[in-house]
Design an enzyme around this catalytic site. Structure first.
Site, PDB file in Angstrom:
ATOM      1  N   GLU A 224       0.833  -1.205   0.000  1.00 35.66           N
ATOM      2  CA  GLU A 224       0.000   0.000   0.000  1.00 35.66           C
ATOM      3  C   GLU A 224       0.868   1.255   0.000  1.00 35.66           C
ATOM      4  O   GLU A 224       1.874   1.328   0.700  1.00 35.66           O
ATOM      5  CB  GLU A 224      -0.881  -0.030   1.258  1.00 35.66           C
ATOM      6  CG  GLU A 224      -1.768   1.179   1.452  1.00 35.66           C
ATOM      7  CD  GLU A 224      -2.480   1.163   2.795  1.00 35.66           C
ATOM      8  OE1 GLU A 224      -3.424   1.949   2.967  1.00 35.66           O
ATOM      9  OE2 GLU A 224      -2.093   0.356   3.673  1.00 35.66           O
ATOM     10  N   LYS A 287      -9.649   2.559  -3.070  1.00 35.08           N
ATOM     11  CA  LYS A 287     -10.145   1.960  -1.834  1.00 35.08           C
ATOM     12  C   LYS A 287     -11.530   2.494  -1.492  1.00 35.08           C
ATOM     13  O   LYS A 287     -11.758   3.705  -1.449  1.00 35.08           O
ATOM     14  CB  LYS A 287      -9.169   2.248  -0.698  1.00 35.08           C
ATOM     15  CG  LYS A 287      -9.519   1.551   0.610  1.00 35.08           C
ATOM     16  CD  LYS A 287      -8.458   1.844   1.671  1.00 35.08           C
ATOM     17  CE  LYS A 287      -8.758   1.112   2.967  1.00 35.08           C
ATOM     18  NZ  LYS A 287      -7.761   1.428   4.015  1.00 35.08           N
ATOM     19  N   CYS A 337      -5.383  -2.724   2.766  1.00 31.02           N
ATOM     20  CA  CYS A 337      -5.259  -2.642   4.215  1.00 31.02           C
ATOM     21  C   CYS A 337      -6.496  -3.149   4.935  1.00 31.02           C
ATOM     22  O   CYS A 337      -6.814  -4.330   4.920  1.00 31.02           O
ATOM     23  CB  CYS A 337      -4.918  -1.203   4.610  1.00 31.02           C
ATOM     24  SG  CYS A 337      -4.482  -0.993   6.351  1.00 31.02           S
TER      25      CYS A 337
END
Length: 460
Positions: A224, A287, A337
């Site tokens: 990430e 995301k 994540c």
């Protein structure tokens, strides 16, 4: 009942503070808040989560006084409250009981039917039966019935687990493997966005990718926000990343901050890019499920200190949907994540045709706490639920290859600069859980409310 509620609150606080103590360190170090405020934020979070344990204790006490056996009410109620915790107020299923069993491979295989909730159900059931055996509050007949029923369910779960382990192993052996390399750059979070270290970070990932290329991988994965710049901008730094894919002759997946212009305002997003071996940008995923008080700040008017936290940690725009990226005819689901802790996200990818998952994360925020290990344990369940390989790339660790059985095939150490080479298999098809979702939870819900209604009618 009030006493049970308070005892549940105390038990919940002990449990959740022990599990989430690291939250205070994250918001203090990276949100630039005073220590007392960081501790207060952690306590507020754990107090909220402890309310679910309080409700559990109070409800079990209420139904127990009405002669409803503990082994009937406790597993059902715990599942419903875990499900509520996973969805209310954006959801936070971090500390679900099931994840304590991630190394118990035979037991967790039922997750492809029930999700993690089935494992939590069995854990509470076993403990409820043991409680009744020890306290002898129930009649001998009730305890014997609970013991037999519990033994049958537990044996069935382990039998199914043994079968699924063997079956999944056979499917893996009959599926062609693809070589992949994970690059763990181990970039210190305190210097990650410092322009003075920008070139050094690029060099770290370029050199490690060069070593990875010696193994001729089909795919190289960076973690990430691996690029400490806006890859989206066409400049020399973007060219260096494109050159990595061309030089390695491999697909490259990596994380980067991106941006979108809306009504003359710039909104940043946490994104993942997929490059071809020719250095072409094949796709981008933004995301969707952001971290509250980590990537966006809800309830600003009620907490005056959150503006400072937003500046210190981040305030991002969510993406629009869980669409897999296409790589050489295969679809890959990207979990950035925190998204790995939500079963419904991985399931959405499986339903959209993803044949493997890639988890990009930056657990440097957590330091040398237990959080990176907890995060990895949770992620392993997503592999079981959908029978997919997971390639997990973490900035400072733990990077890992996770099999569709939930087995962690290999992994790195924390704060290690390294390349992890491995294989993954493209897994077609689906599971009961990936097709029907939380059917088990809905069954528990219906059964519990039936018991509750019967109990109320018996009183009237």
């Amino acid at each position: 009942m009030a006493g049970a509620f308070m005892l549940g609150l105390v038990a919940g606080l002990v449990y959740n503070v022990g599990l989430l103590y690291w939250v205070s360190g994250v918001v203090v170090q990276y949100g630039h808040l005073p220590l007392w405020l960081g501790i207060l934020i952690m306590l507020l979070l754990t107090l909220y989560l402890s309310l679910y344990v309080s409700l559990f204790a109070a409800a079990v006490n209420y139904l127990g006084r009405r002669q409803v056996p503990l082994a009937v009410t406790a597993p059902l109620l715990w599942v419903l409250l875990e499900y509520g915790k996973a969805h209310l107020l954006t959801g936070f299923p971090w500390g679900s009981l099931a994840y304590s069993q991630y190394l118990n491979l035979p037991m967790i295989q039922i997750a492809d039917l029930t999700g993690p909730y089935g494992v939590s159900f069995l854990l509470v059931l076993v403990n409820a039966v043991l409680c009744d055996l020890i306290t002898q509050k129930e009649s001998r007949f009730v305890v014997l019935t609970e013991l037999v029923a519990g033994s049958i369910l537990l044996s069935a779960a382990y039998t199914y687990g043994a079968y699924r382990l063997a079956d999944t192993g056979a499917r893996i052996r009959n599926t062609p493997s693809k070589p992949v390399a994970i690059v763990q750059g181990n970039v210190d979070q305190s210097i990650k966005w410092d322009p003075r270290f920008q070139q050094e970070t690029i060099r770290t990932y370029t050199e490690l990718s060069g070593k990875a290329a010696l193994g001729s991988p089909d795919l190289i994965v960076w973690p990430e926000t691996a690029t400490p710049f806006l890859f989206q901008q066409v400049d020399e730094k973007q060219g260096e990343v494109l050159a990595v894919a061309r030089s390695a002759k491999a697909f490259l997946i990596f994380g980067s901050i991106s941006y979108r212009r809306i009504e003359n305002r710039t909104h940043f997003q946490n994104s993942a890019y997929l490059l071809s071996p020719q250095g072409e940008i094949l796709g981008r995923y933004d995301k969707v499920h952001l971290v509250p008080y980590g990537e966006y700040v809800p309830l600003r008017p009620f907490f005056p200190f959150v503006e400072k936290l937003a500046v210190g940690v981040g305030d991002f725009l969510p993406g629009e949907g869980f669409e897999p990226l296409s790589m050489d005819g295969e679809k890959v689901g990207i979990l950035i994540c925190y998204e790995a802790i939500f079963p419904e996200i991985s399931r959405a990818y499986r339903e959209r045709g993803a044949s493997f998952l890639v988890n990009l994360t930056n657990d440097a925020w957590f330091g040398k706490s237990s959080a990176p290990y907890q995060h990895l344990a949770i992620t392993a369940f997503r592999a079981v639920e959908n029978r997919l390989f997971i390639i997990r790339a973490a900035n400072t660790g733990i990077s890992a290859f996770i099999a569709p059985t939930g087995e962690i095939l290999s992994g790195t150490a924390l704060f290690e600069t390294t390349v992890l080479q491995g294989l993954f298999h493209v897994m077609e098809g689906g599971t009961f859980y990936s097709r029907f979702g939380d059917f088990f939870v809905y069954f528990c819900m219906a059964f519990f409310f039936m018991i509750f209604i019967i109990t109320r009618r018996r009183e009237s």
